[in-house]
Design a protein around this motif. Structure first.
Motif, PDB file in Angstrom:
ATOM      1  N   ALA A  63       0.835  -1.205   0.000  1.00 52.09           N
ATOM      2  CA  ALA A  63       0.000   0.000   0.000  1.00 52.09           C
ATOM      3  C   ALA A  63       0.869   1.254   0.000  1.00 52.09           C
ATOM      4  O   ALA A  63       0.559   2.245  -0.677  1.00 52.09           O
ATOM      5  N   GLU A  64       1.985   1.205   0.730  1.00 53.15           N
ATOM      6  CA  GLU A  64       2.895   2.347   0.771  1.00 53.15           C
ATOM      7  C   GLU A  64       3.527   2.584  -0.607  1.00 53.15           C
ATOM      8  O   GLU A  64       3.628   3.724  -1.075  1.00 53.15           O
ATOM      9  N   GLN A  65       3.956   1.517  -1.259  1.00 52.94           N
ATOM     10  CA  GLN A  65       4.519   1.653  -2.598  1.00 52.94           C
ATOM     11  C   GLN A  65       3.491   2.195  -3.575  1.00 52.94           C
ATOM     12  O   GLN A  65       3.797   3.042  -4.422  1.00 52.94           O
ATOM     13  N   ARG A  66       2.261   1.707  -3.467  1.00 53.56           N
ATOM     14  CA  ARG A  66       1.191   2.169  -4.349  1.00 53.56           C
ATOM     15  C   ARG A  66       0.935   3.656  -4.129  1.00 53.56           C
ATOM     16  O   ARG A  66       0.755   4.428  -5.092  1.00 53.56           O
ATOM     17  N   ALA A  67       0.941   4.097  -2.863  1.00 58.46           N
ATOM     18  CA  ALA A  67       0.731   5.517  -2.550  1.00 58.46           C
ATOM     19  C   ALA A  67       1.888   6.358  -3.092  1.00 58.46           C
ATOM     20  O   ALA A  67       1.681   7.455  -3.624  1.00 58.46           O
ATOM     21  N   ALA A  68       3.112   5.830  -2.983  1.00 59.76           N
ATOM     22  CA  ALA A  68       4.268   6.560  -3.495  1.00 59.76           C
ATOM     23  C   ALA A  68       4.173   6.700  -5.010  1.00 59.76           C
ATOM     24  O   ALA A  68       4.449   7.772  -5.564  1.00 59.76           O
ATOM     25  N   ARG A  69       3.784   5.631  -5.677  1.00 63.54           N
ATOM     26  CA  ARG A  69       3.620   5.708  -7.141  1.00 63.54           C
ATOM     27  C   ARG A  69       2.537   6.703  -7.519  1.00 63.54           C
ATOM     28  O   ARG A  69       2.676   7.449  -8.492  1.00 63.54           O
ATOM     29  N   ALA A  70       1.423   6.715  -6.754  1.00 62.28           N
ATOM     30  CA  ALA A  70       0.341   7.653  -7.038  1.00 62.28           C
ATOM     31  C   ALA A  70       0.815   9.095  -6.840  1.00 62.28           C
ATOM     32  O   ALA A  70       0.465   9.992  -7.624  1.00 62.28           O
ATOM     33  N   ALA A  71       1.629   9.327  -5.807  1.00 60.37           N
ATOM     34  CA  ALA A  71       2.147  10.680  -5.562  1.00 60.37           C
ATOM     35  C   ALA A  71       3.069  11.111  -6.691  1.00 60.37           C
ATOM     36  O   ALA A  71       2.998  12.257  -7.164  1.00 60.37           O
ATOM     37  N   VAL A  72       3.925  10.207  -7.151  1.00 61.12           N
ATOM     38  CA  VAL A  72       4.825  10.531  -8.258  1.00 61.12           C
ATOM     39  C   VAL A  72       4.023  10.825  -9.521  1.00 61.12           C
ATOM     40  O   VAL A  72       4.301  11.778 -10.257  1.00 61.12           O
ATOM     41  N   SER A  73       2.998  10.017  -9.755  1.00 60.71           N
ATOM     42  CA  SER A  73       2.151  10.220 -10.934  1.00 60.71           C
ATOM     43  C   SER A  73       1.421  11.560 -10.856  1.00 60.71           C
ATOM     44  O   SER A  73       1.328  12.285 -11.857  1.00 60.71           O
ATOM     45  N   ALA A  74       0.903  11.890  -9.674  1.00 60.71           N
ATOM     46  CA  ALA A  74       0.211  13.173  -9.517  1.00 60.71           C
ATOM     47  C   ALA A  74       1.174  14.336  -9.733  1.00 60.71           C
ATOM     48  O   ALA A  74       0.822  15.324 -10.389  1.00 60.71           O
ATOM     49  N   ALA A  75       2.396  14.219  -9.193  1.00 63.37           N
ATOM     50  CA  ALA A  75       3.388  15.282  -9.389  1.00 63.37           C
ATOM     51  C   ALA A  75       3.733  15.419 -10.866  1.00 63.37           C
ATOM     52  O   ALA A  75       3.877  16.529 -11.382  1.00 63.37           O
TER      53      ALA A  75
END
Length: 125
Positions: A39-51
């Motif tokens: 879940a943490e990795q998924r959130a990190a990927r989502a943050a990178v994608s949003a940025a």
């Protein structure tokens, strides 16, 4: 290398079974989708994608702003060129009108001089 050829069939089957079991164990050790690390990795990927999306939107807005600015500059330059061309055309028209007036005046003076000579010649006769 001779050892490989000397193995019997049962040893090869057990080695294959052991390899399959090792692959299955490795697969089972993977964390599931509800694992906190996943879940943490998924959130990190989502943050990178949003940025990345934000940066893309900023670049797009900057590009559009530059395009609008460039179009405004081109329009301003076009208007200035047209005004300059109109001013030059007006100056050329004024110069042509003055030239026509001067030529008409000179022609009238020449005619008057010619008529005066003609009259003087007639008076002498």
């Amino acid at each position: 290398m001779n050892e490989m050829k000397q193995k019997n069939f049962s040893e090869r089957l057990s080695a294959a079974r052991d390899a399959k079991q090792a692959m299955a164990a490795k697969f089972r050790q993977r964390p599931g989708p509800d694992d906190p690390g996943v879940a943490e990795q998924r959130a990190a990927r989502a943050a990178v994608s949003a940025a990345r999306d934000v940066r893309h939107a900023e670049r797009e807005a900057q590009r559009r702003t530059e395009n609008v600015q460039r179009a405004a500059d081109e329009a301003r330059l076009t208007v200035e060129r047209e005004a300059l061309a109109a001013e030059q055309a007006a100056q050329e028209n004024r110069a042509a009108a003055e030239k026509a007036v001067n030529e008409a005046r000179l022609e009238a003076e020449r005619k008057a001089a010619r008529d005066a000579r003609y009259a003087a010649r007639k008076a002498r006769k």
